[in-house]
Design a protein around this motif. Sequence first.
Motif, mmCIF file in Angstrom:
data_model
loop_
_atom_site.group_PDB
_atom_site.id
_atom_site.type_symbol
_atom_site.label_atom_id
_atom_site.label_comp_id
_atom_site.label_asym_id
_atom_site.label_seq_id
_atom_site.Cartn_x
_atom_site.Cartn_y
_atom_site.Cartn_z
ATOM 1 N N GLU A 126 29.524 18.577 72.539
ATOM 2 C CA GLU A 126 30.610 18.448 71.563
ATOM 3 C C GLU A 126 30.108 18.794 70.171
ATOM 4 O O GLU A 126 30.815 19.456 69.388
ATOM 5 C CB GLU A 126 31.179 17.034 71.597
ATOM 6 N N LEU A 127 28.885 18.371 69.862
ATOM 7 C CA LEU A 127 28.301 18.724 68.569
ATOM 8 C C LEU A 127 28.121 20.238 68.442
ATOM 9 O O LEU A 127 28.440 20.836 67.407
ATOM 10 C CB LEU A 127 26.951 18.029 68.393
ATOM 11 N N LEU A 128 27.618 20.859 69.503
ATOM 12 C CA LEU A 128 27.445 22.313 69.488
ATOM 13 C C LEU A 128 28.794 23.008 69.336
ATOM 14 O O LEU A 128 28.902 24.039 68.674
ATOM 15 C CB LEU A 128 26.744 22.781 70.761
ATOM 16 N N LEU B 113 24.258 8.712 57.632
ATOM 17 C CA LEU B 113 24.732 9.981 58.166
ATOM 18 C C LEU B 113 25.586 10.727 57.133
ATOM 19 O O LEU B 113 25.479 11.943 56.986
ATOM 20 C CB LEU B 113 25.550 9.733 59.435
ATOM 21 N N LYS B 114 26.415 9.995 56.424
ATOM 22 C CA LYS B 114 27.255 10.627 55.398
ATOM 23 C C LYS B 114 26.392 11.261 54.311
ATOM 24 O O LYS B 114 26.657 12.364 53.838
ATOM 25 C CB LYS B 114 28.195 9.591 54.794
ATOM 26 N N ASN C 52 33.896 21.174 60.110
ATOM 27 C CA ASN C 52 34.292 19.949 59.420
ATOM 28 C C ASN C 52 33.152 18.938 59.500
ATOM 29 O O ASN C 52 32.943 18.315 60.546
ATOM 30 C CB ASN C 52 35.564 19.371 60.053
ATOM 31 N N PRO C 53 32.391 18.739 58.416
ATOM 32 C CA PRO C 53 31.259 17.813 58.433
ATOM 33 C C PRO C 53 31.646 16.382 58.801
ATOM 34 O O PRO C 53 30.882 15.670 59.448
ATOM 35 C CB PRO C 53 30.722 17.883 56.996
ATOM 36 N N ASP C 54 32.846 15.952 58.405
ATOM 37 C CA ASP C 54 33.272 14.586 58.720
ATOM 38 C C ASP C 54 33.406 14.390 60.228
ATOM 39 O O ASP C 54 33.051 13.335 60.771
ATOM 40 C CB ASP C 54 34.607 14.271 58.038
ATOM 41 N N GLU C 55 33.919 15.392 60.932
ATOM 42 C CA GLU C 55 34.047 15.300 62.379
ATOM 43 C C GLU C 55 32.669 15.185 63.037
ATOM 44 O O GLU C 55 32.483 14.428 63.993
ATOM 45 C CB GLU C 55 34.785 16.531 62.927
ATOM 46 N N ILE C 56 31.705 15.937 62.504
ATOM 47 C CA ILE C 56 30.350 15.879 63.041
ATOM 48 C C ILE C 56 29.759 14.487 62.852
ATOM 49 O O ILE C 56 29.171 13.909 63.769
ATOM 50 C CB ILE C 56 29.459 16.946 62.375
ATOM 51 N N GLU D 167 22.640 24.058 56.416
ATOM 52 C CA GLU D 167 21.473 23.350 56.916
ATOM 53 C C GLU D 167 21.841 22.284 57.941
ATOM 54 O O GLU D 167 21.129 22.081 58.912
ATOM 55 C CB GLU D 167 20.690 22.728 55.756
ATOM 56 N N ILE D 168 22.971 21.612 57.752
ATOM 57 C CA ILE D 168 23.350 20.595 58.740
ATOM 58 C C ILE D 168 23.710 21.258 60.065
ATOM 59 O O ILE D 168 23.426 20.738 61.147
ATOM 60 C CB ILE D 168 24.501 19.703 58.241
ATOM 61 N N ARG D 169 24.318 22.441 60.004
ATOM 62 C CA ARG D 169 24.569 23.184 61.230
ATOM 63 C C ARG D 169 23.258 23.471 61.957
ATOM 64 O O ARG D 169 23.170 23.333 63.174
ATOM 65 C CB ARG D 169 25.267 24.510 60.902
ATOM 66 N N LYS D 170 22.251 23.829 61.188
ATOM 67 C CA LYS D 170 20.976 24.205 61.801
ATOM 68 C C LYS D 170 20.320 23.015 62.458
ATOM 69 O O LYS D 170 19.905 23.084 63.616
ATOM 70 C CB LYS D 170 20.045 24.810 60.747
ATOM 71 N N PHE D 171 20.204 21.878 61.736
ATOM 72 C CA PHE D 171 19.445 20.797 62.359
ATOM 73 C C PHE D 171 20.248 20.079 63.444
ATOM 74 O O PHE D 171 19.681 19.546 64.403
ATOM 75 C CB PHE D 171 18.838 19.833 61.330
#
Length: 405
Positions: A207-209, A254-255, A218-222, A265-269
């Motif tokens: 789901e994260l991928l 996390l926020k 959407n960073p909040d969803e992550i 960068e958050i996508r990458k890690f």
Amino acid sequence: MIFYIARQPIFDRRRGLFAYELLFRDGFENAFPDIDSDEATERLVESSELSTGIEALTGQNRAFINFTEQSICNQLPQLLPKQNTVVELLETVAPTDDVFQSVTSLKDKGYTVALDDFEFDDRWQRFLPLIDIVKMDFRALSIAQIKQQMRAHRGFTGRYLAEKVETYDEFKQALELGFDYFQGYFFAKPEVIQRRSLSASQKVYLELLDKISADDYNPDEIAQIIERDTGVSYKLLRFVNSAFFARRSEITSLKQAVVRLGQAEIRKFVALISTASLGESKPNELTQLSITRARFCEQLAQMNPRYGADPGTAFLSGLLSKLDAMMDDELSQILTHIHAGTTIRDALIDKKGAIGFFLITAEAIERVHWKKIDQAAKQLKLSSDTVIKLYHDASSWARAASGSA
């Protein structure tokens, strides 16, 4: 001076990394060096031990190294450490008295000895009690011939290694025949026996991928997905606070991680920890290979803007390229869970587009296919040395990243 050495992993029955076979190469222009086997062996031993140390090439794992008849009789293997060297007698070695005495001496000194591409005849009978591993070529011998060979090995109490195993069916056959070690490309291909249900953690990671590969990121969803799983939350915070990212101050929520790092960068890690976690039950080599490909494709996208490939998409495509082996399923089936876009699907399934080309280049390097490497380098308008250095740099980056994930 630059030394070119290829290495191919060897796995055990549980598909854990057992060893590497080290192979001499003489740069990119000369795929098959125009030198005799004795010189190739001597230069390989010199480069691996005297230049960087054999341990640096194998990560403390065993190293299978080919030796000719002359190098065996000259006791060349004794230049290498006995604890992690497997002395592999090439198929061209004749079972002479001199070779027998040399092998006996190596065994007395504690070396492990293997026979390469072995086909038995009576002259080898006296050698078998000295041999630890017999390698048999699944491309050269039929199953019936392999069974016949194994029956003829009277006095052999060692282990068998199946070489050039390239499909799951061949891997399964080798297991049933009693082989203990396996060498080839089977580990990198889907091993589909039946569809498998996903664990709760796997569903979270997929789901994260899915979310990070979506156009409407959407960073909040992550953050909400991560909050549902304590293990994922812990890994994320540990990863972002690791030395790999070299933050000036610790990130404690996390926020805060989402805000501080930013979208790219958050996508990458998130992609890194998801891929590393999905591959936890597999050989670590597989996870590192995925991360290496990701970094390599990202670098090529950054260096070649004329291709129009987004570096972030290139990175994610490289990471996803080994999910079939990690999850024992077809890549096309896995991608349905992720809803990957057309660019990623085309690159992974059909090797289309710029990113597909980057992945083909990575595979050529991994398989030591020098002609394809040269062709790719020309298309990239780079030297072959530069392309291979980029891959090596990506491999170093992957080791640092996987150690933090």
